[in-house]
Design a protein around this motif. Structure first.
Motif, PDB file in Angstrom:
ATOM      1  N   SER A  95       0.873  -1.199   0.081  1.00 19.12           N
ATOM      2  CA  SER A  95       0.155   0.043   0.108  1.00 19.12           C
ATOM      3  C   SER A  95       0.726   1.041  -0.113  1.00 19.12           C
ATOM      4  N   CYS A  96       1.929   1.185   0.830  1.00 23.19           N
ATOM      5  CA  CYS A  96       3.050   2.362   0.571  1.00 23.19           C
ATOM      6  C   CYS A  96       3.551   2.633  -0.654  1.00 23.19           C
ATOM      7  N   LYS A  97       3.806   1.494  -1.455  1.00 23.06           N
ATOM      8  CA  LYS A  97       4.434   1.368  -2.860  1.00 23.06           C
ATOM      9  C   LYS A  97       3.477   2.026  -3.778  1.00 23.06           C
ATOM     10  N   SER A  98       2.194   1.615  -3.650  1.00 22.89           N
ATOM     11  CA  SER A  98       1.107   2.102  -4.395  1.00 22.89           C
ATOM     12  C   SER A  98       0.829   3.716  -4.125  1.00 22.89           C
ATOM     13  N   TYR A  99       0.767   3.967  -2.980  1.00 17.29           N
ATOM     14  CA  TYR A  99       0.537   5.479  -2.625  1.00 17.29           C
ATOM     15  C   TYR A  99       1.711   6.236  -3.274  1.00 17.29           C
ATOM     16  N   ASN A 100       3.233   5.864  -2.952  1.00 13.91           N
ATOM     17  CA  ASN A 100       4.250   6.538  -3.606  1.00 13.91           C
ATOM     18  C   ASN A 100       4.301   6.440  -5.157  1.00 13.91           C
ATOM     19  N   GLY A 101       3.899   5.354  -5.547  1.00 13.27           N
ATOM     20  CA  GLY A 101       3.893   5.242  -7.138  1.00 13.27           C
ATOM     21  C   GLY A 101       2.758   6.434  -7.548  1.00 13.27           C
ATOM     22  N   PHE A 102       1.533   6.367  -7.097  1.00 13.59           N
ATOM     23  CA  PHE A 102       0.632   7.282  -7.314  1.00 13.59           C
ATOM     24  C   PHE A 102       1.098   8.900  -7.473  1.00 13.59           C
ATOM     25  N   LEU A 103       1.752   9.147  -6.087  1.00 16.79           N
ATOM     26  CA  LEU A 103       2.205  10.385  -5.794  1.00 16.79           C
ATOM     27  C   LEU A 103       3.459  10.745  -6.930  1.00 16.79           C
ATOM     28  N   TYR A 104       4.273   9.847  -7.190  1.00 13.63           N
ATOM     29  CA  TYR A 104       5.523  10.232  -8.178  1.00 13.63           C
ATOM     30  C   TYR A 104       4.836  10.107  -9.856  1.00 13.63           C
ATOM     31  N   TRP A 105       3.799   9.419  -9.815  1.00 13.88           N
ATOM     32  CA  TRP A 105       3.254   9.258 -11.553  1.00 13.88           C
ATOM     33  C   TRP A 105       2.548  10.708 -11.519  1.00 13.88           C
ATOM     34  N   THR A 125       9.486  25.257 -22.920  1.00 10.28           N
ATOM     35  CA  THR A 125      10.694  25.224 -22.163  1.00 10.28           C
ATOM     36  C   THR A 125      10.573  24.254 -21.039  1.00 10.28           C
ATOM     37  N   PHE A 126       9.584  24.855 -20.230  1.00  6.78           N
ATOM     38  CA  PHE A 126       9.395  24.549 -18.750  1.00  6.78           C
ATOM     39  C   PHE A 126       9.103  23.044 -18.801  1.00  6.78           C
ATOM     40  N   LEU A 127       8.035  22.832 -19.744  1.00  5.48           N
ATOM     41  CA  LEU A 127       7.489  21.375 -19.985  1.00  5.48           C
ATOM     42  C   LEU A 127       8.601  20.514 -20.265  1.00  5.48           C
ATOM     43  N   ALA A 128       9.427  20.917 -21.134  1.00  2.52           N
ATOM     44  CA  ALA A 128      10.400  19.936 -21.557  1.00  2.52           C
ATOM     45  C   ALA A 128      11.559  19.780 -20.564  1.00  2.52           C
ATOM     46  N   THR A 129      11.924  20.828 -19.615  1.00  2.70           N
ATOM     47  CA  THR A 129      12.723  20.469 -18.299  1.00  2.70           C
ATOM     48  C   THR A 129      12.040  19.584 -17.636  1.00  2.70           C
ATOM     49  N   LEU A 130      10.971  19.776 -17.373  1.00  2.00           N
ATOM     50  CA  LEU A 130      10.017  19.203 -16.359  1.00  2.00           C
ATOM     51  C   LEU A 130      10.346  17.364 -16.787  1.00  2.00           C
ATOM     52  N   ARG A 131      10.057  17.375 -18.062  1.00  3.27           N
ATOM     53  CA  ARG A 131       9.979  15.949 -18.816  1.00  3.27           C
ATOM     54  C   ARG A 131      11.139  15.335 -18.677  1.00  3.27           C
ATOM     55  N   PRO A 163      14.360  10.296 -13.784  1.00  2.00           N
ATOM     56  CA  PRO A 163      14.984  10.348 -12.801  1.00  2.00           C
ATOM     57  C   PRO A 163      14.278  10.436 -11.411  1.00  2.00           C
ATOM     58  N   ILE A 164      13.447  11.545 -11.198  1.00  2.00           N
ATOM     59  CA  ILE A 164      12.543  11.404 -10.031  1.00  2.00           C
ATOM     60  C   ILE A 164      11.693  10.357  -9.741  1.00  2.00           C
TER      61      ILE A 164
END
Length: 145
Positions: free
Chosen positions: A50-60, A88-94, A99-100
């Motif tokens: 459940s912690c992994k799923s929460y973290n996965g949702f948060l990161y995605w 430019t912002f969206l490309a940098t964020l992508r 890695p994040i």
């Protein structure tokens, strides 16, 4: 992993001593012990997943949330949003997104590697594997044989 180790230890103990268990009719007792250990392990695994799923949702969803927060802040602060700035912002964020997103996986692999290495070290440092003990046993077998 601690709960899994305890369950595996109890299971292997029951399998090794199967004749004694059958002789004294302790099958149900050991079955109950192993089932209780499995319940504890299941609770631990459930919490981890459940912690992994929460973290996965948060990161995605983090990139969408960061983009929304940034563009919302720009809108409310009155910063003009030109196409060049937005792209430019969206490309940098992508570029920073992958890695994040891999950080939790890397941390998990590092923890598993640390546990595995400590188990290997504990096994290799066992007193019965020391060279002096092996030499004594070999010499005793040669002298006796």
């Amino acid at each position: 992993m601690v709960a899994q180790d305890e369950r595996l230890k109890a299971s292997s103990e029951a399998l090794v001593n199967m004749k004694v268990l059958k002789l004294y009719a302790w099958e149900t007792y050991f079955k109950n012990v192993i089932e209780n250990l499995r319940k504890v392990e299941h609770k631990s695994l459930e919490a981890v997943q459940s912690c992994k799923s929460y973290n996965g949702f948060l990161y995605w969803s983090s990139t969408v949330l960061v983009s929304t927060a940034t563009f919302g802040a720009c809108y409310f602060l009155g910063v003009p949003l030109y196409a060049s700035n937005v792209f430019t912002f969206l490309a940098t964020l992508r570029l920073a997104q992958d890695p994040i997103r891999s950080i939790p996986d890397v941390i998990g692999v590092v923890i598993q590697a640390k546990v595995a290495f400590s188990r290997v070290v504990n096994f290799l440092e066992a007193p019965e594997l020391e060279n002096a003990n092996i030499r004594k046993k070999c010499n005793m077998e040669i002298e006796a044989g």
